[in-house]
Write a protein that holds these residues in place. Structure first.
Motif, PDB file in Angstrom:
ATOM      1  N   ARG A 242      -8.127  38.122 -31.140  1.00 32.08           N
ATOM      2  CA  ARG A 242      -9.504  37.603 -30.913  1.00 32.08           C
ATOM      3  C   ARG A 242      -9.648  36.190 -31.250  1.00 32.08           C
ATOM      4  N   HIS A 243      -9.083  35.564 -31.957  1.00 32.16           N
ATOM      5  CA  HIS A 243      -9.094  34.104 -32.258  1.00 32.16           C
ATOM      6  C   HIS A 243      -8.622  33.380 -30.777  1.00 32.16           C
ATOM      7  N   LEU A 244      -7.496  33.861 -30.330  1.00 32.35           N
ATOM      8  CA  LEU A 244      -6.923  33.044 -29.348  1.00 32.35           C
ATOM      9  C   LEU A 244      -7.666  33.236 -28.001  1.00 32.35           C
ATOM     10  N   ARG A 245      -8.399  34.320 -27.984  1.00 35.79           N
ATOM     11  CA  ARG A 245      -9.424  34.292 -26.533  1.00 35.79           C
ATOM     12  C   ARG A 245     -10.469  33.466 -26.815  1.00 35.79           C
ATOM     13  N   GLU A 246     -10.902  33.389 -27.852  1.00 39.06           N
ATOM     14  CA  GLU A 246     -12.153  32.666 -28.121  1.00 39.06           C
ATOM     15  C   GLU A 246     -11.859  31.001 -28.317  1.00 39.06           C
ATOM     16  N   ARG A 247     -10.674  30.658 -28.905  1.00 39.49           N
ATOM     17  CA  ARG A 247     -10.256  29.285 -29.235  1.00 39.49           C
ATOM     18  C   ARG A 247      -9.775  28.746 -27.847  1.00 39.49           C
ATOM     19  N   LYS A 248     -10.560  27.452 -27.391  1.00 38.52           N
ATOM     20  CA  LYS A 248     -10.306  26.773 -26.008  1.00 38.52           C
ATOM     21  C   LYS A 248      -9.358  25.418 -26.269  1.00 38.52           C
ATOM     22  N   GLN A 249      -8.372  25.186 -25.388  1.00 34.93           N
ATOM     23  CA  GLN A 249      -7.983  23.952 -25.501  1.00 34.93           C
ATOM     24  C   GLN A 249      -7.702  23.556 -23.875  1.00 34.93           C
ATOM     25  N   PHE A 250      -8.048  22.526 -23.362  1.00 32.31           N
ATOM     26  CA  PHE A 250      -7.737  21.978 -22.232  1.00 32.31           C
ATOM     27  C   PHE A 250      -8.511  22.926 -21.210  1.00 32.31           C
ATOM     28  N   ASN A 251      -9.887  23.089 -21.768  1.00 35.10           N
ATOM     29  CA  ASN A 251     -10.707  23.947 -20.981  1.00 35.10           C
ATOM     30  C   ASN A 251     -10.320  25.445 -20.722  1.00 35.10           C
TER      31      ASN A 251
END
Length: 361
Positions: A242-251
């Motif tokens: 869940r966290h990795l789906r919501e967390r963004k890097q480099f858009n």
């Protein structure tokens, strides 16, 4: 000839899971668990009353003619999966499984057994939580009709109404909690506190022989602990996804990076293996077939997977995973504490080698 066990969840087991998960979603949020462990009373006795009395789950392993629900270890395993997912601070494993199994092995255990099955009372086996099935366990001295001694590492003793105490005369005695002195001990897992129990002339009623009762109780505890570890590992993976789906890097979502996908896929496969091992142990306990081997296999596999799932959750949550407010520390602490409960993975591997006659040269 024995038939191959069906390890899939039945419709009844899935319905039980849904009911327990709904209850825990409404009454056991992680913020509330964190708030409780900051106090001197981490146990949620209101939740325990609902589980034990309202839903009748404390008596799942007790036959109907002895005051229980007459279910099997498979149903109890489903409950423990959900309690593990929630890191619920309730004495289910210690009272509804371990203490209950000890009483089931005692000739004169019906009276306290019915009280535990109904949820009116909470029981605790006064054997250190670290003790593996078949290992030597500490006893107290019986002298002058009373019990004297000290036992350490007793899980959930703080909320127990009755303690089941092994003595040096070979008996297992029921001792009222008010007759002993409890000294809290430091535990990494604050949701399952342990204590030192001191008996100084405490009266006790003999229930039966300690050796078979303790052996049976610890075997069931170890086997069903794997289901708690399964729930814990599965929740760790779910929260990480869940966290990795919501967390963004480099858009873009962090979960889209290939290196993280590989780590998560490997963890998913390990948890799938843990599910098979845990279900195998629960089924073996229910049927009585190859029980010692199934329990040893489950515990040899469960602890490393649960710990790694929690460690991955902590790392992949980044800085937020290091905060007290985030629940990931609950998962890691329970996983680490469970890794030595009822025997380490190494102890179970050694036991398994003996059971299948594959000892090291």
């Amino acid at each position: 000839m024995s038939t191959r066990p069906d390890l899939l969840y039945s419709e009844e087991e899935e319905a039980l899971r849904a009911a327990v998960r709904d209850l825990l979603t409404d009454h056991c949020d992680t913020a509330g668990v964190i708030a409780r462990i900051e106090t001197d009373a981490p146990h949620d006795l209101a939740l325990w009353k609902t589980l034990a009395d309202g839903m009748g789950l404390a008596g799942l392993l007790v036959p109907e003619d002895r005051g229980g629900q007459g279910a099997t270890h498979r149903e109890a395993a489903v409950v423990l999966e959900e309690l593990g997912r929630a890191v619920a601070p309730v004495p289910y494993l210690t009272s509804a499984v371990v203490a209950t199994e000890a009483l089931l092995a005692c000739a004169d255990g019906d009276e306290p057994l019915a009280a535990l099955a109904s949820g009116r009372r909470i029981g605790a086996l006064a054997v250190g939580l670290h003790t593996a099935p078949g290992a030597a366990f500490a006893t107290v001295r019986r002298e002058g009709g009373a019990l004297h001694g000290r036992l350490s590492g007793i899980a959930d003793a703080a909320v127990a109404d009755v303690l089941l105490v092994p003595a040096d005369d070979g008996g297992l005695y029921a001792v009222e909690a008010g007759a002993v002195t409890l000294t809290p001990q430091t535990s990494l897992d604050l949701t399952r506190p342990v204590a030192e129990v001191t008996l100084d002339g405490a009266p006790g009623r003999r229930l039966g022989d300690a050796e078979p009762a303790v052996r049976r109780a610890l075997r069931a505890g170890a086997g069903l602990l794997a289901s708690e570890q399964l729930g814990l590992a599965d929740r760790s993976l779910t929260e990480t996804l869940r966290h990795l789906r919501e967390r963004k890097q480099f858009n873009r979502p962090v979960g889209g990076f290939q290196a993280l996908k590989h780590r998560l896929a490997r963890l998913w496969l390990e948890i799938a293996g843990l599910r098979a091992a845990a279900r195998g142990a629960a089924d073996a306990l229910a049927t009585g077939e190859d029980t010692d081997v199934a329990v040893a296999v489950a515990q040899a596999y469960a602890a490393p997977v649960a710990v790694r799932a929690a460690e991955e959750a902590l790392q992949l949550h980044g800085g937020i995973g290091m905060t007290w407010e985030h629940p990931v520390h609950l998962f890691l602490k329970r996983a680490k504490a469970d890794s030595i409960a009822h025997g380490t993975a190494g102890a179970h591997r050694e036991a398994l080698a003996g059971l299948v006659d594959l000892r090291a040269p």
